[in-house]
Design a protein around this motif. Structure first.
Motif, PDB file in Angstrom:
ATOM      1  N   ALA A 145       0.832  -1.204   0.000  1.00 29.10           N
ATOM      2  CA  ALA A 145       0.000   0.000   0.000  1.00 29.10           C
ATOM      3  C   ALA A 145       0.866   1.253   0.000  1.00 29.10           C
ATOM      4  CB  ALA A 145      -0.921  -0.007   1.228  1.00 29.10           C
ATOM      5  N   PHE A 146       1.968   1.220   0.748  1.00 31.42           N
ATOM      6  CA  PHE A 146       2.875   2.368   0.784  1.00 31.42           C
ATOM      7  C   PHE A 146       3.529   2.571  -0.583  1.00 31.42           C
ATOM      8  CE2 PHE A 146       7.206   4.042   1.500  1.00 31.42           C
ATOM      9  CZ  PHE A 146       6.866   5.281   2.042  1.00 31.42           C
ATOM     10  N   ALA A 147       3.946   1.470  -1.217  1.00 31.61           N
ATOM     11  CA  ALA A 147       4.585   1.575  -2.534  1.00 31.61           C
ATOM     12  C   ALA A 147       3.618   2.139  -3.570  1.00 31.61           C
ATOM     13  CB  ALA A 147       5.089   0.200  -2.973  1.00 31.61           C
ATOM     14  N   VAL A 148       2.367   1.694  -3.510  1.00 30.84           N
ATOM     15  CA  VAL A 148       1.367   2.219  -4.441  1.00 30.84           C
ATOM     16  C   VAL A 148       1.151   3.709  -4.203  1.00 30.84           C
ATOM     17  CG1 VAL A 148      -1.078   2.102  -5.116  1.00 30.84           C
ATOM     18  CG2 VAL A 148       0.215  -0.001  -4.729  1.00 30.84           C
ATOM     19  N   PHE A 149       1.140   4.115  -2.929  1.00 27.15           N
ATOM     20  CA  PHE A 149       0.967   5.537  -2.617  1.00 27.15           C
ATOM     21  C   PHE A 149       2.142   6.355  -3.147  1.00 27.15           C
ATOM     22  CE2 PHE A 149       1.660   9.218   0.131  1.00 27.15           C
ATOM     23  CZ  PHE A 149       0.429   9.850   0.013  1.00 27.15           C
ATOM     24  N   ALA A 154       4.220  10.104  -7.133  1.00 26.25           N
ATOM     25  CA  ALA A 154       5.123  10.408  -8.238  1.00 26.25           C
ATOM     26  C   ALA A 154       4.346  10.731  -9.508  1.00 26.25           C
ATOM     27  CB  ALA A 154       6.060   9.224  -8.480  1.00 26.25           C
ATOM     28  N   PHE A 155       3.275   9.980  -9.750  1.00 22.97           N
ATOM     29  CA  PHE A 155       2.427  10.240 -10.920  1.00 22.97           C
ATOM     30  C   PHE A 155       1.809  11.637 -10.841  1.00 22.97           C
ATOM     31  CE2 PHE A 155      -2.016  10.250 -12.404  1.00 22.97           C
ATOM     32  CZ  PHE A 155      -1.804  10.113 -13.765  1.00 22.97           C
ATOM     33  N   CYS A 156       1.319  12.006  -9.653  1.00 15.21           N
ATOM     34  CA  CYS A 156       0.724  13.335  -9.479  1.00 15.21           C
ATOM     35  C   CYS A 156       1.768  14.429  -9.668  1.00 15.21           C
ATOM     36  CB  CYS A 156       0.088  13.446  -8.095  1.00 15.21           C
ATOM     37  SG  CYS A 156      -1.393  12.438  -7.884  1.00 15.21           S
ATOM     38  N   PHE A 157       2.976  14.192  -9.181  1.00 11.10           N
ATOM     39  CA  PHE A 157       4.046  15.177  -9.314  1.00 11.10           C
ATOM     40  C   PHE A 157       4.395  15.392 -10.783  1.00 11.10           C
ATOM     41  CE2 PHE A 157       8.507  16.369  -9.612  1.00 11.10           C
ATOM     42  CZ  PHE A 157       8.581  17.435  -8.724  1.00 11.10           C
ATOM     43  N   ALA A 186     -10.127   6.117  -5.349  1.00 10.29           N
ATOM     44  CA  ALA A 186     -10.087   4.668  -5.565  1.00 10.29           C
ATOM     45  C   ALA A 186      -9.059   4.012  -4.656  1.00 10.29           C
ATOM     46  CB  ALA A 186      -9.774   4.368  -7.032  1.00 10.29           C
ATOM     47  N   TYR A 187      -7.911   4.656  -4.494  1.00 12.94           N
ATOM     48  CA  TYR A 187      -6.865   4.136  -3.598  1.00 12.94           C
ATOM     49  C   TYR A 187      -7.393   4.028  -2.164  1.00 12.94           C
ATOM     50  CZ  TYR A 187      -2.629   4.156  -0.725  1.00 12.94           C
ATOM     51  OH  TYR A 187      -1.676   3.868   0.213  1.00 12.94           O
TER      52      TYR A 187
END
Length: 313
Positions: A145-149, A154-157, A186-187
């Motif tokens: 879950a932390f890795a997905v976050f 990173a995607f948002c950045f 969704a996350y």
């Protein structure tokens, strides 16, 4: 028979009153509170805050160059880079130990709620196998879950940087922002519901049948497939109850001039003060699960009056 939410909550509240106030026993409070504290060690709620200001272009350029700036600093300061790496390793070990202890603590607290006692040593050793199985799942699930976050951040950045430097129409900017918001929702839903179902239902199933976490997930998912909307509404109901508890905590902080809030922030002491809340929530979850038949009823036959009829065949 229809699924009830108010009746299991009422029964859970009655169990809490009987266990903690009839009669009131301060020693029992501290012992059961200790198991509740252990059970919640890895239930961390992250928060974020930000300042709104009319920054100029240089401020945004500095922000979007932060990854490169940080990397340059690390390569120019290898000693600090190694110290940070060692610190991260120790932090991972520390968090892993908390998860392991909390996994055992969940069974200890559940055991005390089910049997209305305040045992510590016996459930710690008795449910060693189940606790270790839960630890392995929570360890990998938590870091996943932390890795997905991190990937999402990173995607948002990158997306924000592309929007800032790109010459895009306002409609494209709007839909890009909406995409990031929907992905974040969704996350929260996926990992939030998974964590809730693990704690409230999978752990009691493991406790009931003395089985491993994956076997218990299998049993729960079969039930979840049959009663999908009932469990989704359960999550919403818990969310509303959580808001009510948060309002109560704020009120408690105000009437005690924030002294109560400071006490709640102290590890273990806060768990003891909020024991009626955590006890009620724990009892509510297993009362709710017990509606689905004997295979999901963790209570002994001589417990308080509760819903005994199965809701499906």
């Amino acid at each position: 028979m229809s699924i009830s939410y108010s009746q299991p909550l009422s029964l859970g509240f009655q169990r809490m009153k009987k266990a903690l106030f009839q009669p009131f026993d301060i020693v029992k409070w501290f012992r059961v509170g200790f198991t509740a504290w252990l059970a919640g060690l890895n239930d961390c709620n992250g928060g974020s805050s930000g300042n709104s200001s009319g920054g100029n272009q240089n401020d945004w350029d500095t922000f979007f160059n932060l990854p490169q700036t940080a990397w340059n600093w690390l390569t120019d300061n290898p000693l600090w880079a190694n110290l940070i790496l060692v610190g991260i390793v120790f932090l991972i070990i520390f968090i892993s130990v908390l998860i392991w202890v909390s996994s055992r603590g969940k069974f200890m607290f559940l055991h005390n709620v089910v049997h209305d006692n305040s045992e510590i040593s016996e459930p710690w050793h008795k449910y060693k196998k189940e606790g270790n199985s839960l630890f392995v799942f929570e360890f990998f699930f938590g870091w996943f879950a932390f890795a997905v976050f991190v990937l999402f951040a990173a995607f948002c950045f990158v997306s924000a940087r592309d929007l800032y430097y790109g010459d895009l129409p306002k409609v494209a900017i709007f839909w890009s922002i909406m995409q990031m918001i929907l992905l974040f929702i969704a996350y929260l839903l996926v990992f939030g519901y998974t964590s809730l179902f693990l704690k409230d239902f999978v752990v009691p199933i493991m406790y009931k049948h003395r089985i491993g976490v994956m076997h218990a997930w299998g049993k729960f998912l079969l039930l979840f497939g049959r009663k999908f909307f009932s469990f989704v509404l359960y999550g919403l109901f818990i969310f509303i109850l959580g808001i009510a508890v948060a309002i109560g905590v704020i009120f408690f902080a105000l009437i005690t001039c924030c002294i109560g809030l400071l006490l709640l922030a102290i590890p273990y002491i806060g768990a003891v003060i909020l024991l009626p809340v955590s006890y009620t929530f724990r009892a509510f979850s297993i009362e709710f699960l017990a509606q689905f038949g004997k295979d999901f009823n963790v209570f002994p036959s001589d417990g308080l009056e509760r819903i005994d009829e199965a809701v499906f065949e």
